[in-house]
Design an enzyme around this catalytic site. Structure first.
Site, PDB file in Angstrom:
ATOM      1  N   GLY A 103       0.819  -1.201   0.000  1.00  0.00           N
ATOM      2  CA  GLY A 103       0.000   0.000   0.000  1.00  0.00           C
ATOM      3  C   GLY A 103       0.854   1.252   0.000  1.00  0.00           C
ATOM      4  N   GLY A 116       5.347   4.322   5.170  1.00  0.00           N
ATOM      5  CA  GLY A 116       5.934   4.270   6.506  1.00  0.00           C
ATOM      6  C   GLY A 116       4.986   4.682   7.605  1.00  0.00           C
ATOM      7  N   GLY A 117       3.728   4.964   7.245  1.00  0.00           N
ATOM      8  CA  GLY A 117       2.755   5.307   8.277  1.00  0.00           C
ATOM      9  C   GLY A 117       2.561   4.180   9.273  1.00  0.00           C
ATOM     10  N   GLU A 124       9.820  -2.559   3.808  1.00  0.00           N
ATOM     11  CA  GLU A 124       9.025  -2.361   2.597  1.00  0.00           C
ATOM     12  C   GLU A 124       9.916  -1.975   1.420  1.00  0.00           C
ATOM     13  OE1 GLU A 124       4.710  -1.037   4.512  1.00  0.00           O
ATOM     14  OE2 GLU A 124       6.120   0.505   3.861  1.00  0.00           O
TER      15      GLU A 124
END
Length: 304
Positions: A103, A116-117, A124
Protein backbone atom coordinates in the site's frame (compact mmCIF):
# COMPACT_ATOMS: atom_id res chain seq x y z
CA UNK A 1 -10.74 4.68 18.45
CA UNK A 2 -11.73 2.34 15.60
CA UNK A 3 -13.26 3.99 12.56
CA UNK A 4 -17.04 4.05 12.79
CA UNK A 5 -18.73 1.75 10.29
CA UNK A 6 -20.96 3.66 7.89
CA UNK A 7 -22.45 2.85 4.49
CA UNK A 8 -19.80 5.14 2.92
CA UNK A 9 -16.97 3.36 4.73
CA UNK A 10 -18.39 -0.01 3.74
CA UNK A 11 -18.47 1.13 0.10
CA UNK A 12 -14.87 2.34 0.28
CA UNK A 13 -13.73 -0.94 1.84
CA UNK A 14 -15.56 -2.85 -0.89
CA UNK A 15 -13.77 -0.72 -3.52
CA UNK A 16 -10.39 -1.35 -1.88
CA UNK A 17 -11.11 -5.07 -1.95
CA UNK A 18 -12.10 -4.84 -5.60
CA UNK A 19 -8.87 -2.91 -6.33
CA UNK A 20 -6.83 -5.62 -4.60
CA UNK A 21 -8.51 -8.40 -6.57
CA UNK A 22 -7.93 -6.53 -9.84
CA UNK A 23 -4.26 -5.93 -8.99
CA UNK A 24 -3.74 -9.60 -8.15
CA UNK A 25 -5.62 -10.74 -11.24
CA UNK A 26 -3.35 -8.66 -13.49
CA UNK A 27 -0.01 -9.24 -11.75
CA UNK A 28 -0.03 -12.64 -10.00
CA UNK A 29 -0.11 -16.22 -11.19
CA UNK A 30 0.34 -19.59 -9.51
CA UNK A 31 3.76 -20.24 -11.06
CA UNK A 32 5.43 -17.38 -9.17
CA UNK A 33 8.09 -18.59 -6.75
CA UNK A 34 8.62 -15.53 -4.51
CA UNK A 35 6.10 -12.73 -3.91
CA UNK A 36 6.40 -9.74 -1.58
CA UNK A 37 3.56 -8.81 0.77
CA UNK A 38 3.46 -5.35 2.33
CA UNK A 39 1.73 -3.98 5.38
CA UNK A 40 -1.52 -2.22 6.15
CA UNK A 41 -5.26 -2.82 6.00
CA UNK A 42 -5.53 -2.74 2.21
CA UNK A 43 -2.99 -5.54 1.78
CA UNK A 44 -5.25 -7.87 3.76
CA UNK A 45 -7.48 -7.81 0.69
CA UNK A 46 -4.47 -8.49 -1.53
CA UNK A 47 -3.65 -11.63 0.46
CA UNK A 48 -7.29 -12.69 0.29
CA UNK A 49 -7.17 -12.26 -3.50
CA UNK A 50 -3.97 -14.33 -3.76
CA UNK A 51 -5.48 -17.10 -1.61
CA UNK A 52 -8.60 -17.13 -3.80
CA UNK A 53 -6.48 -17.27 -6.96
CA UNK A 54 -4.45 -20.21 -5.64
CA UNK A 55 -7.59 -22.09 -4.62
CA UNK A 56 -8.96 -21.73 -8.15
CA UNK A 57 -5.59 -22.26 -9.87
CA UNK A 58 -3.52 -24.53 -7.62
CA UNK A 59 0.18 -24.78 -8.48
CA UNK A 60 1.69 -28.10 -9.54
CA UNK A 61 3.77 -28.10 -6.34
CA UNK A 62 2.06 -27.02 -3.10
CA UNK A 63 5.40 -25.58 -1.99
CA UNK A 64 5.78 -23.53 -5.16
CA UNK A 65 4.71 -20.16 -3.74
CA UNK A 66 6.60 -18.37 -0.96
CA UNK A 67 5.57 -14.96 0.38
CA UNK A 68 8.05 -12.43 1.75
CA UNK A 69 6.60 -10.20 4.50
CA UNK A 70 7.69 -6.63 5.16
CA UNK A 71 7.27 -6.99 8.91
CA UNK A 72 5.68 -8.90 11.77
CA UNK A 73 2.14 -7.83 10.89
CA UNK A 74 2.31 -8.87 7.24
CA UNK A 75 3.85 -12.20 8.24
CA UNK A 76 0.81 -12.86 10.44
CA UNK A 77 -1.55 -11.98 7.57
CA UNK A 78 0.32 -14.44 5.32
CA UNK A 79 0.20 -17.20 7.93
CA UNK A 80 -3.47 -16.66 8.76
CA UNK A 81 -4.30 -17.08 5.06
CA UNK A 82 -2.56 -20.45 5.05
CA UNK A 83 0.22 -19.21 2.75
CA UNK A 84 3.93 -19.93 3.21
CA UNK A 85 6.06 -17.05 4.54
CA UNK A 86 9.80 -16.77 3.98
CA UNK A 87 12.01 -14.18 5.66
CA UNK A 88 13.76 -11.70 3.40
CA UNK A 89 17.18 -12.82 4.60
CA UNK A 90 16.30 -16.47 3.84
CA UNK A 91 15.85 -15.84 0.12
CA UNK A 92 18.41 -17.52 -2.17
CA UNK A 93 21.11 -15.02 -3.03
CA UNK A 94 20.25 -14.87 -6.72
CA UNK A 95 16.46 -14.87 -6.31
CA UNK A 96 14.26 -11.98 -7.36
CA UNK A 97 10.67 -11.56 -6.24
CA UNK A 98 8.30 -11.72 -9.19
CA UNK A 99 6.07 -9.02 -7.72
CA UNK A 100 5.50 -7.12 -4.49
CA UNK A 101 2.01 -5.98 -3.44
CA UNK A 102 1.94 -3.11 -0.95
CA UNK A 103 0.00 0.00 0.00
CA UNK A 104 0.94 3.67 0.34
CA UNK A 105 0.10 6.66 2.50
CA UNK A 106 0.05 9.05 -0.47
CA UNK A 107 0.74 8.73 -4.21
CA UNK A 108 1.43 11.61 -6.60
CA UNK A 109 0.56 11.81 -10.28
CA UNK A 110 4.01 10.44 -11.25
CA UNK A 111 3.53 7.45 -8.89
CA UNK A 112 6.04 8.63 -6.30
CA UNK A 113 4.86 7.40 -2.90
CA UNK A 114 5.04 8.22 0.78
CA UNK A 115 5.17 5.07 2.89
CA UNK A 116 5.93 4.27 6.51
CA UNK A 117 2.76 5.31 8.28
CA UNK A 118 2.69 1.80 9.71
CA UNK A 119 6.39 1.95 10.71
CA UNK A 120 7.55 -0.74 8.24
CA UNK A 121 9.27 1.45 5.66
CA UNK A 122 12.79 -0.06 5.71
CA UNK A 123 11.61 -3.61 5.10
CA UNK A 124 9.02 -2.36 2.60
CA UNK A 125 11.79 -0.72 0.59
CA UNK A 126 14.02 -3.80 0.83
CA UNK A 127 11.24 -5.95 -0.59
CA UNK A 128 10.23 -3.45 -3.29
CA UNK A 129 13.82 -3.13 -4.50
CA UNK A 130 14.24 -6.93 -4.65
CA UNK A 131 11.08 -7.26 -6.79
CA UNK A 132 10.74 -7.18 -10.55
CA UNK A 133 7.75 -4.92 -10.00
CA UNK A 134 6.01 -3.18 -7.11
CA UNK A 135 2.22 -3.02 -7.46
CA UNK A 136 0.47 -0.59 -5.12
CA UNK A 137 -3.08 -0.95 -3.78
CA UNK A 138 -4.71 2.07 -2.15
CA UNK A 139 -7.94 4.04 -1.86
CA UNK A 140 -8.88 7.30 -3.53
CA UNK A 141 -7.88 9.41 -0.50
CA UNK A 142 -4.22 8.52 -1.14
CA UNK A 143 -4.27 9.90 -4.72
CA UNK A 144 -2.93 13.47 -4.88
CA UNK A 145 -1.27 15.64 -7.51
CA UNK A 146 1.83 16.13 -5.34
CA UNK A 147 3.19 14.46 -2.21
CA UNK A 148 2.56 16.10 1.17
CA UNK A 149 -0.78 17.47 0.00
CA UNK A 150 -2.99 15.64 2.50
CA UNK A 151 -0.52 13.29 4.19
CA UNK A 152 1.25 15.54 6.72
CA UNK A 153 4.82 14.25 6.97
CA UNK A 154 7.59 11.97 5.73
CA UNK A 155 8.35 8.96 7.95
CA UNK A 156 12.08 8.44 8.56
CA UNK A 157 13.58 5.40 10.28
CA UNK A 158 16.48 6.35 12.56
CA UNK A 159 18.88 4.77 15.04
CA UNK A 160 17.63 5.50 18.58
CA UNK A 161 21.00 6.91 19.67
CA UNK A 162 20.90 9.42 16.79
CA UNK A 163 17.29 10.63 16.93
CA UNK A 164 18.05 13.98 18.60
CA UNK A 165 20.78 14.87 16.11
CA UNK A 166 18.57 13.80 13.20
CA UNK A 167 15.79 16.05 14.47
CA UNK A 168 18.27 18.91 14.67
CA UNK A 169 19.43 18.45 11.08
CA UNK A 170 15.86 18.11 9.82
CA UNK A 171 15.13 21.54 11.32
CA UNK A 172 18.11 22.94 9.44
CA UNK A 173 16.91 21.63 6.07
CA UNK A 174 13.35 22.89 6.43
CA UNK A 175 11.30 20.74 8.81
CA UNK A 176 11.05 22.69 12.08
CA UNK A 177 8.16 20.56 13.39
CA UNK A 178 9.67 17.09 12.89
CA UNK A 179 8.73 14.83 15.80
CA UNK A 180 9.63 11.46 17.21
CA UNK A 181 6.66 9.11 16.81
CA UNK A 182 5.50 7.91 20.22
CA UNK A 183 2.84 5.52 21.47
CA UNK A 184 -0.48 7.07 22.46
CA UNK A 185 0.38 6.29 26.07
CA UNK A 186 3.41 8.48 26.75
CA UNK A 187 4.82 6.15 29.39
CA UNK A 188 5.39 3.44 26.76
CA UNK A 189 7.83 5.69 24.90
CA UNK A 190 8.74 5.88 21.19
CA UNK A 191 7.33 3.47 18.65
CA UNK A 192 9.97 1.00 17.50
CA UNK A 193 10.23 -0.70 14.12
CA UNK A 194 11.02 -4.36 13.47
CA UNK A 195 14.68 -3.27 13.47
CA UNK A 196 14.20 -1.70 16.95
CA UNK A 197 14.73 1.71 15.36
CA UNK A 198 12.65 4.85 15.93
CA UNK A 199 10.40 6.69 13.49
CA UNK A 200 10.57 10.46 12.99
CA UNK A 201 7.68 12.14 11.18
CA UNK A 202 8.99 15.20 9.31
CA UNK A 203 6.60 17.72 7.71
CA UNK A 204 7.84 19.70 4.70
CA UNK A 205 6.25 21.97 2.14
CA UNK A 206 4.32 20.12 -0.59
CA UNK A 207 6.98 18.39 -2.68
CA UNK A 208 7.78 19.20 -6.28
CA UNK A 209 7.78 16.29 -8.72
CA UNK A 210 10.60 15.35 -11.11
CA UNK A 211 8.51 16.85 -13.91
CA UNK A 212 8.33 20.16 -12.00
CA UNK A 213 12.14 20.18 -11.91
CA UNK A 214 12.31 19.44 -15.64
CA UNK A 215 9.99 22.40 -16.13
CA UNK A 216 12.48 24.66 -14.36
CA UNK A 217 11.24 24.81 -10.78
CA UNK A 218 13.84 24.82 -8.01
CA UNK A 219 13.51 21.85 -5.68
CA UNK A 220 16.96 22.13 -4.12
CA UNK A 221 15.67 23.10 -0.68
CA UNK A 222 15.87 26.86 -1.10
CA UNK A 223 13.33 28.46 1.25
CA UNK A 224 12.36 24.95 2.34
CA UNK A 225 11.08 23.90 -1.10
CA UNK A 226 12.24 20.42 -2.10
CA UNK A 227 11.56 18.02 -4.92
CA UNK A 228 11.01 14.33 -4.18
CA UNK A 229 14.39 13.06 -5.41
CA UNK A 230 16.50 15.80 -3.84
CA UNK A 231 14.81 15.59 -0.45
CA UNK A 232 15.07 11.80 -0.28
CA UNK A 233 18.79 11.99 -1.07
CA UNK A 234 19.38 14.81 1.44
CA UNK A 235 17.64 13.05 4.31
CA UNK A 236 19.42 9.78 3.55
CA UNK A 237 22.73 11.65 3.98
CA UNK A 238 21.98 12.44 7.63
CA UNK A 239 24.03 10.29 10.00
CA UNK A 240 21.76 7.91 11.88
CA UNK A 241 19.09 7.63 9.18
CA UNK A 242 18.40 4.07 8.10
CA UNK A 243 15.73 4.79 5.48
CA UNK A 244 13.39 7.49 4.17
CA UNK A 245 9.70 6.89 3.47
CA UNK A 246 9.86 8.33 -0.05
CA UNK A 247 9.57 5.69 -2.77
CA UNK A 248 10.84 7.39 -5.92
CA UNK A 249 13.25 7.10 -8.85
CA UNK A 250 12.89 4.17 -11.26
CA UNK A 251 10.18 1.54 -11.29
CA UNK A 252 10.73 -2.15 -11.96
CA UNK A 253 10.22 -1.93 -15.71
CA UNK A 254 12.84 0.82 -15.94
CA UNK A 255 15.38 -1.00 -13.77
CA UNK A 256 14.97 -4.22 -15.80
CA UNK A 257 15.58 -2.23 -18.98
CA UNK A 258 18.74 -0.78 -17.41
CA UNK A 259 19.98 -4.21 -16.25
CA UNK A 260 19.47 -3.31 -12.59
CA UNK A 261 17.64 -4.93 -9.67
CA UNK A 262 14.18 -3.73 -8.69
CA UNK A 263 12.75 -0.26 -8.32
CA UNK A 264 11.16 1.76 -5.54
CA UNK A 265 8.26 3.19 -7.54
CA UNK A 266 5.21 1.12 -8.39
CA UNK A 267 4.59 0.05 -11.96
CA UNK A 268 0.89 0.54 -11.29
CA UNK A 269 -1.39 1.83 -8.53
CA UNK A 270 -4.89 0.40 -8.10
CA UNK A 271 -7.21 2.86 -6.35
CA UNK A 272 -10.48 1.87 -4.73
CA UNK A 273 -12.69 4.85 -5.56
CA UNK A 274 -15.36 6.53 -3.47
CA UNK A 275 -18.09 5.33 -5.84
CA UNK A 276 -17.10 1.70 -5.32
CA UNK A 277 -15.20 1.36 -8.60
CA UNK A 278 -11.48 0.92 -9.35
CA UNK A 279 -9.14 3.23 -11.23
CA UNK A 280 -5.60 2.31 -12.26
CA UNK A 281 -2.60 4.58 -12.80
CA UNK A 282 0.06 2.76 -14.80
CA UNK A 283 3.73 3.66 -15.25
CA UNK A 284 3.55 3.70 -19.04
CA UNK A 285 0.57 6.06 -18.95
CA UNK A 286 2.33 8.37 -16.51
CA UNK A 287 5.46 8.37 -18.68
CA UNK A 288 3.33 9.65 -21.59
CA UNK A 289 5.65 8.41 -24.30
CA UNK A 290 8.94 9.01 -22.48
CA UNK A 291 9.78 5.36 -21.74
CA UNK A 292 12.63 4.14 -23.90
CA UNK A 293 12.29 1.10 -26.17
CA UNK A 294 13.96 -1.29 -23.70
CA UNK A 295 11.57 -0.29 -20.91
CA UNK A 296 8.60 -0.78 -23.23
CA UNK A 297 10.00 -4.18 -24.19
CA UNK A 298 10.12 -5.11 -20.47
CA UNK A 299 6.45 -4.19 -20.17
CA UNK A 300 5.67 -6.23 -23.26
CA UNK A 301 7.47 -9.31 -21.91
CA UNK A 302 5.69 -8.95 -18.58
CA UNK A 303 2.28 -8.89 -20.26
CA UNK A 304 2.87 -11.59 -22.85
Amino acid sequence: MPEEKTPDNDRIEAAKRKAAFKAVEEHFDSSMRFVGIGSGSTIVYGVEAIKTHLEKNPPADKHMNWFVPTGWNSRKVIEQAGLLPIAFDSLPGDAMLEVCFDGADEVDEELNCIKGGGACLFQEKLVACRSKKFVCIADYRKKQKRLLTKWPSIPIEVAPIAHASVLRELRIIGSPDAKLREHSMAKTGPIQTDQSFYIIDAPFKTLLSPQDVKDGKDGSGKDGQWDVDALAARIKMINGVLEVGLFHGMNGYETQAAGLQGGQKPVAVYFGEEDGEVSVSRAEQVADGTLDDSARAAIGRERS
